[in-house]
Scaffold this motif. Structure first.
Motif, PDB file in Angstrom:
ATOM      1  N   GLN A 119       0.833  -1.205   0.000  1.00 16.51           N
ATOM      2  CA  GLN A 119       0.000   0.000   0.000  1.00 16.51           C
ATOM      3  C   GLN A 119       0.874   1.264   0.000  1.00 16.51           C
ATOM      4  OE1 GLN A 119      -3.421   0.279  -0.262  1.00 16.51           O
ATOM      5  NE2 GLN A 119      -3.269  -1.924  -0.678  1.00 16.51           N
ATOM      6  N   PHE A 120       1.945   1.207   0.775  1.00 14.36           N
ATOM      7  CA  PHE A 120       2.870   2.347   0.861  1.00 14.36           C
ATOM      8  C   PHE A 120       3.491   2.663  -0.495  1.00 14.36           C
ATOM      9  CE2 PHE A 120       7.319   3.738   1.605  1.00 14.36           C
ATOM     10  CZ  PHE A 120       7.070   4.941   2.247  1.00 14.36           C
ATOM     11  N   LEU A 121       3.871   1.621  -1.245  1.00  7.40           N
ATOM     12  CA  LEU A 121       4.548   1.806  -2.530  1.00  7.40           C
ATOM     13  C   LEU A 121       3.611   2.287  -3.634  1.00  7.40           C
ATOM     14  CD1 LEU A 121       6.960  -1.273  -2.529  1.00  7.40           C
ATOM     15  CD2 LEU A 121       7.506   1.122  -2.040  1.00  7.40           C
ATOM     16  N   LYS A 122       2.309   2.265  -3.373  1.00  2.00           N
ATOM     17  CA  LYS A 122       1.374   2.828  -4.343  1.00  2.00           C
ATOM     18  C   LYS A 122       1.456   4.352  -4.368  1.00  2.00           C
ATOM     19  CE  LYS A 122      -2.097  -0.877  -4.154  1.00  2.00           C
ATOM     20  NZ  LYS A 122      -3.488  -1.213  -3.758  1.00  2.00           N
ATOM     21  N   ASN A 123       1.901   4.937  -3.249  1.00  2.00           N
ATOM     22  CA  ASN A 123       1.972   6.396  -3.142  1.00  2.00           C
ATOM     23  C   ASN A 123       3.395   6.926  -3.059  1.00  2.00           C
ATOM     24  OD1 ASN A 123      -0.925   6.754  -2.931  1.00  2.00           O
ATOM     25  ND2 ASN A 123      -0.761   5.889  -0.867  1.00  2.00           N
ATOM     26  N   TYR A 124       4.356   6.043  -2.861  1.00  2.00           N
ATOM     27  CA  TYR A 124       5.744   6.483  -2.688  1.00  2.00           C
ATOM     28  C   TYR A 124       6.676   5.563  -3.459  1.00  2.00           C
ATOM     29  CZ  TYR A 124      10.141   7.717  -0.443  1.00  2.00           C
ATOM     30  OH  TYR A 124      11.428   8.120  -0.204  1.00  2.00           O
ATOM     31  N   VAL A 125       7.519   6.142  -4.290  1.00  2.00           N
ATOM     32  CA  VAL A 125       8.428   5.360  -5.117  1.00  2.00           C
ATOM     33  C   VAL A 125       9.614   4.878  -4.280  1.00  2.00           C
ATOM     34  CG1 VAL A 125       9.925   5.372  -7.134  1.00  2.00           C
ATOM     35  CG2 VAL A 125       7.760   6.631  -7.182  1.00  2.00           C
ATOM     36  N   SER A 126       9.728   3.578  -4.137  1.00  2.00           N
ATOM     37  CA  SER A 126      10.845   2.999  -3.387  1.00  2.00           C
ATOM     38  C   SER A 126      10.967   1.533  -3.768  1.00  2.00           C
ATOM     39  CB  SER A 126      10.617   3.157  -1.881  1.00  2.00           C
ATOM     40  OG  SER A 126      11.745   2.697  -1.156  1.00  2.00           O
ATOM     41  N   PHE A 127      11.743   0.802  -2.989  1.00  2.74           N
ATOM     42  CA  PHE A 127      11.976  -0.618  -3.245  1.00  2.74           C
ATOM     43  C   PHE A 127      11.264  -1.446  -2.176  1.00  2.74           C
ATOM     44  CE2 PHE A 127      15.296   1.697  -5.326  1.00  2.74           C
ATOM     45  CZ  PHE A 127      15.545   0.988  -6.497  1.00  2.74           C
ATOM     46  N   PRO A 128      10.854  -2.679  -2.514  1.00  9.79           N
ATOM     47  CA  PRO A 128      10.099  -3.517  -1.561  1.00  9.79           C
ATOM     48  C   PRO A 128      11.021  -4.204  -0.557  1.00  9.79           C
ATOM     49  CG  PRO A 128      10.333  -4.682  -3.643  1.00  9.79           C
ATOM     50  CD  PRO A 128      10.961  -3.323  -3.846  1.00  9.79           C
ATOM     51  N   TYR A 129      11.546  -3.427   0.393  1.00 12.17           N
ATOM     52  CA  TYR A 129      12.557  -3.950   1.301  1.00 12.17           C
ATOM     53  C   TYR A 129      12.032  -5.069   2.199  1.00 12.17           C
ATOM     54  CZ  TYR A 129      15.295   0.079  -0.202  1.00 12.17           C
ATOM     55  OH  TYR A 129      15.982   1.001  -0.957  1.00 12.17           O
ATOM     56  N   PHE A 130      10.796  -4.963   2.657  1.00  3.69           N
ATOM     57  CA  PHE A 130      10.265  -6.027   3.523  1.00  3.69           C
ATOM     58  C   PHE A 130      10.085  -7.321   2.736  1.00  3.69           C
ATOM     59  CE2 PHE A 130       8.882  -2.217   5.921  1.00  3.69           C
ATOM     60  CZ  PHE A 130       9.512  -2.514   7.119  1.00  3.69           C
ATOM     61  N   LYS A 131       9.694  -7.196   1.480  1.00  2.00           N
ATOM     62  CA  LYS A 131       9.598  -8.369   0.609  1.00  2.00           C
ATOM     63  C   LYS A 131      10.973  -9.016   0.461  1.00  2.00           C
ATOM     64  CE  LYS A 131       8.206  -9.659  -4.101  1.00  2.00           C
ATOM     65  NZ  LYS A 131       7.728  -9.110  -5.410  1.00  2.00           N
ATOM     66  N   TRP A 132      12.000  -8.209   0.303  1.00  7.07           N
ATOM     67  CA  TRP A 132      13.361  -8.721   0.177  1.00  7.07           C
ATOM     68  C   TRP A 132      13.825  -9.387   1.476  1.00  7.07           C
ATOM     69  CZ3 TRP A 132      16.217  -4.085  -2.633  1.00  7.07           C
ATOM     70  CH2 TRP A 132      15.671  -3.950  -3.918  1.00  7.07           C
ATOM     71  N   LEU A 133      13.477  -8.749   2.616  1.00 11.16           N
ATOM     72  CA  LEU A 133      13.881  -9.308   3.910  1.00 11.16           C
ATOM     73  C   LEU A 133      13.207 -10.656   4.159  1.00 11.16           C
ATOM     74  CD1 LEU A 133      13.802  -5.995   5.932  1.00 11.16           C
ATOM     75  CD2 LEU A 133      15.787  -7.517   5.794  1.00 11.16           C
ATOM     76  N   LEU A 134      11.952 -10.779   3.730  1.00  9.26           N
ATOM     77  CA  LEU A 134      11.258 -12.061   3.861  1.00  9.26           C
ATOM     78  C   LEU A 134      11.925 -13.120   2.982  1.00  9.26           C
ATOM     79  CD1 LEU A 134       8.907 -13.656   5.069  1.00  9.26           C
ATOM     80  CD2 LEU A 134       7.485 -12.872   3.153  1.00  9.26           C
TER      81      LEU A 134
END
Length: 464
Positions: A399-414
């Motif tokens: 949800q956060f990345l829908k409004n802010y351009v960044s990388f999916p760090y939690f997805k990577w950590l998982l």
């Protein structure tokens, strides 16, 4: 008076306070002038070699200290605002004394246009006019009526600006909180710029304009240099006292530090950051967080950690949930920067149990990114997975990345945790991350966090 009392007072003074006092001083006594000269060099030039002369009569130090505090109080916009409110209450309750009326009349006669609190001043004078009229007291009627008449249009305009400023603040601060500038903020830039360049605007609205333009610049890098120039433009008003209060100076220093940090001028930013934390006021923790982040950028993480640990009792008493959760994340990061991962974990879990609701509402991203880093450094990958699932961090991040351009760090950590548990191969782990990095780089021309990549490479290099 002991000389150390004067030393303590001198150390509490800010550079712009001393410059202001220097502009109004008229010393006839040579020794008082010498004391002030040493003080000026200590505060403004950081000349630690010059010392106060202990041979000078201690009473002169005491008199000088009281003169300086009295003059600063006389310029202070906060104290002036409190005095206006006092007058207003006394007028409306019909308890204003003759001496107080004379004081108010003196202020009206000495009024200089575009005072910092012009709006409140005008309202008090207008109420005083009505107070006189209903009592058929016409002695000072002409003076007061002329003031109300002459400044009526300025008052109406400043009130309208203040009302529009409220909506501008909502739009800009919302974007700042979301870390992304939108058309809601962009539409205000030209209006705010015109206001800043309008010397006929009251000081309060004009300073609010600078704050909002600063928020915009922190989201829009091409505006940073222009806004930094505005801070330099404000210097004369700080030095002549028309924009003076200690609280305002702390805010000026703290905001200027942020602009300079964004421009990567960390050494210069550190000077203003240090000034912003000279006193533990309401915004102390906010300024301290920024200052310690700056210290870390300069490789001074031990110093940053020491300051944050000392501030823990103050932070615990805070009512501002946003700044408190930001402080928690800052202290965790400083523990990590100093290799104190167990301390970071203990502190994070303690604060999470106390302030879970606040953390999930404010700064959850910073908190959990830092907490996941801590657990990864400690090799606790099962706890990484459990925490991500318990707090639904993948969905939150999506949800956060829908409004802010960044990388999916939690997805990577998982994914990292799954690899460390043997559920996916190293090749599959890196292929998934590299595909996402390439897609986001190509689309948005941004780079992932070096800290995050370094952490993953370090963890992959560890056994099991």
């Amino acid at each position: 008076m002991k000389l150390n009392k004067f030393q303590t007072f001198a150390e509490s003074l800010l550079p712009h306070e001393v410059i202001l006092l220097d502009n109004v001083k008229q010393f006839q006594d040579r020794e008082r002038a010498d004391i002030f000269d040493v003080l000026y060099h200590k505060v403004c030039n950081k000349d630690g070699k010059r010392c106060f002369d202990p041979k000078i009569d201690k009473r002169k130090y005491s008199h000088l200290m009281h003169w300086m505090q009295s003059r600063l109080d006389g310029f202070c916009t906060d104290q002036f605002y409190e005095r206006l409110n006092y007058f207003d209450i006394r007028i409306k309750t019909d308890t204003i004394s003759s001496d107080e009326e004379n004081e108010l009349l003196k202020l009206i006669k000495q009024y200089r246009p575009h005072h910092f609190h012009f709006i409140r001043f005008y309202e008090v004078v207008k109420n005083y006019l009505m107070f006189l009229l209903v009592r058929v007291r016409l002695n000072d009627y002409e003076l007061i009526h002329k003031f109300v008449h002459d400044y009526h249009d300025d008052y109406v305009r400043c009130k309208e600006v203040g009302n529009r400023m409220t909506q501008a603040t909502v739009d800009i601060v919302t974007d700042y909180h979301n870390l992304k500038i939108s058309p809601n903020s962009m539409k205000w830039i030209s209006w705010l710029t015109r206001l800043w360049n309008d010397q006929n605007l009251d000081g309060y609205n004009r300073y609010q304009t600078l704050i909002l333009l600063s928020y915009v610049a922190l989201l829009k890098n091409d505006a940073l240099e222009e806004v930094l120039a505005y801070y330099i433009e404000l210097e004369p008003q700080l030095e002549d006292g028309s924009y003076y209060s200690k609280k305002l100076l702390f805010n000026y220093y703290g905001n200027k530090q942020l602009i300079l940090m964004k421009l990567k001028q960390y050494d210069q930013a550190l000077y203003y950051g240090r000034l912003s934390i000279s006193e533990q006021g309401n915004d102390y923790i906010m300024y301290l967080n920024n200052y310690c982040f700056n210290l870390s950028k300069l490789g001074r993480s031990e110093e940053a950690l020491s300051l944050l640990i000392k501030a823990r009792p103050f932070a615990r008493q805070m009512s501002n949930k946003y700044n408190r959760t930001l402080f928690i994340s800052s202290l965790m990061k400083c523990y990590n920067d100093n290799g104190q991962y167990l301390n970071s974990k203990q502190y994070a879990e303690n604060r999470l149990s106390m302030y879970e609701k606040d953390i999930l509402e404010h700064n959850w991203n910073k908190f959990f990114r830092t907490y996941m880093e801590t657990l990864a450094q400690l090799g606790e990958f099962l706890k990484v997975k459990k925490t991500i699932r318990r707090f639904n961090l993948i969905d939150r991040e999506s949800q956060f990345l829908k409004n802010y351009v960044s990388f999916p760090y939690f997805k990577w950590l998982l994914a990292l945790a799954n690899h460390k548990e043997g559920n996916i191969s190293e090749a599959r782990f890196w292929n998934g991350i590299e595909r996402e990095m390439e897609r986001i780089r190509t689309t948005y021309q941004i780079e992932p966090s070096k800290r995050a990549l370094s952490l993953m490479k370090k963890c992959i290099g560890k056994n099991g």
